[in-house]
Design a protein around this motif. Structure first.
Motif, PDB file in Angstrom:
ATOM      1  N   GLU A 115       6.893   2.001  -9.528  1.00 42.23           N
ATOM      2  CA  GLU A 115       8.223   2.414  -9.840  1.00 42.23           C
ATOM      3  C   GLU A 115       8.938   3.407  -9.183  1.00 42.23           C
ATOM      4  N   SER A 116      10.226   3.571  -9.087  1.00 40.51           N
ATOM      5  CA  SER A 116      10.775   4.547  -8.406  1.00 40.51           C
ATOM      6  C   SER A 116      11.197   5.565  -9.738  1.00 40.51           C
ATOM      7  N   ILE A 117      11.521   6.977  -9.088  1.00 43.16           N
ATOM      8  CA  ILE A 117      12.048   7.809  -9.990  1.00 43.16           C
ATOM      9  C   ILE A 117      13.038   7.418 -10.943  1.00 43.16           C
ATOM     10  N   ASP A 118      13.929   6.739 -10.425  1.00 42.46           N
ATOM     11  CA  ASP A 118      15.027   6.524 -11.394  1.00 42.46           C
ATOM     12  C   ASP A 118      14.478   5.379 -12.531  1.00 42.46           C
ATOM     13  N   GLU A 119      13.641   4.626 -12.113  1.00 44.40           N
ATOM     14  CA  GLU A 119      13.137   3.546 -13.095  1.00 44.40           C
ATOM     15  C   GLU A 119      12.440   4.273 -13.849  1.00 44.40           C
ATOM     16  N   VAL A 120      11.466   5.276 -13.645  1.00 41.86           N
ATOM     17  CA  VAL A 120      10.647   6.164 -14.512  1.00 41.86           C
ATOM     18  C   VAL A 120      11.725   6.772 -15.544  1.00 41.86           C
ATOM     19  N   VAL A 121      12.825   7.318 -15.089  1.00 39.03           N
ATOM     20  CA  VAL A 121      13.704   8.109 -15.950  1.00 39.03           C
ATOM     21  C   VAL A 121      14.329   7.228 -16.715  1.00 39.03           C
ATOM     22  N   GLU A 122      14.612   6.011 -16.309  1.00 42.54           N
ATOM     23  CA  GLU A 122      15.363   5.096 -17.307  1.00 42.54           C
ATOM     24  C   GLU A 122      14.343   4.605 -18.270  1.00 42.54           C
ATOM     25  N   LYS A 123      12.978   4.458 -18.132  1.00 42.70           N
ATOM     26  CA  LYS A 123      12.043   3.725 -18.949  1.00 42.70           C
ATOM     27  C   LYS A 123      11.919   4.943 -20.086  1.00 42.70           C
ATOM     28  N   VAL A 124      11.724   6.340 -19.645  1.00 45.32           N
ATOM     29  CA  VAL A 124      11.683   7.363 -20.565  1.00 45.32           C
ATOM     30  C   VAL A 124      12.953   7.567 -21.578  1.00 45.32           C
TER      31      VAL A 124
END
Length: 65
Positions: A42-51
């Motif tokens: 996952e991209s950083i943006d995807e990880v941030v969105e999941k969090v």
């Protein structure tokens, strides 16, 4: 807890409260507060969105109780 994908395509669940930082090297590397590192697809943006989604779900659940 957030579900992520390792580079070998296996999934795992990570306690997002333990995340210290993210890096893009170009793979996304997540460093935890205990210095353990995970490399994920996952991209950083995807990880941030999941969090953010996980934490919003906790708040929603707390407000419904």
């Amino acid at each position: 807890m957030i579900r992520l994908t390792r580079l070998n395509k296996t999934t795992f669940v990570l306690n997002s409260d333990l995340i210290e930082c993210f890096e893009s090297t170009p793979d996304t590397v997540i460093t935890l507060t205990n210095s353990k590192k995970y490399v994920v697809c996952e991209s950083i943006d995807e990880v941030v969105e999941k969090v953010m989604q996980f934490k919003a779900g906790i708040l929603k659940y707390a407000n419904e109780s």
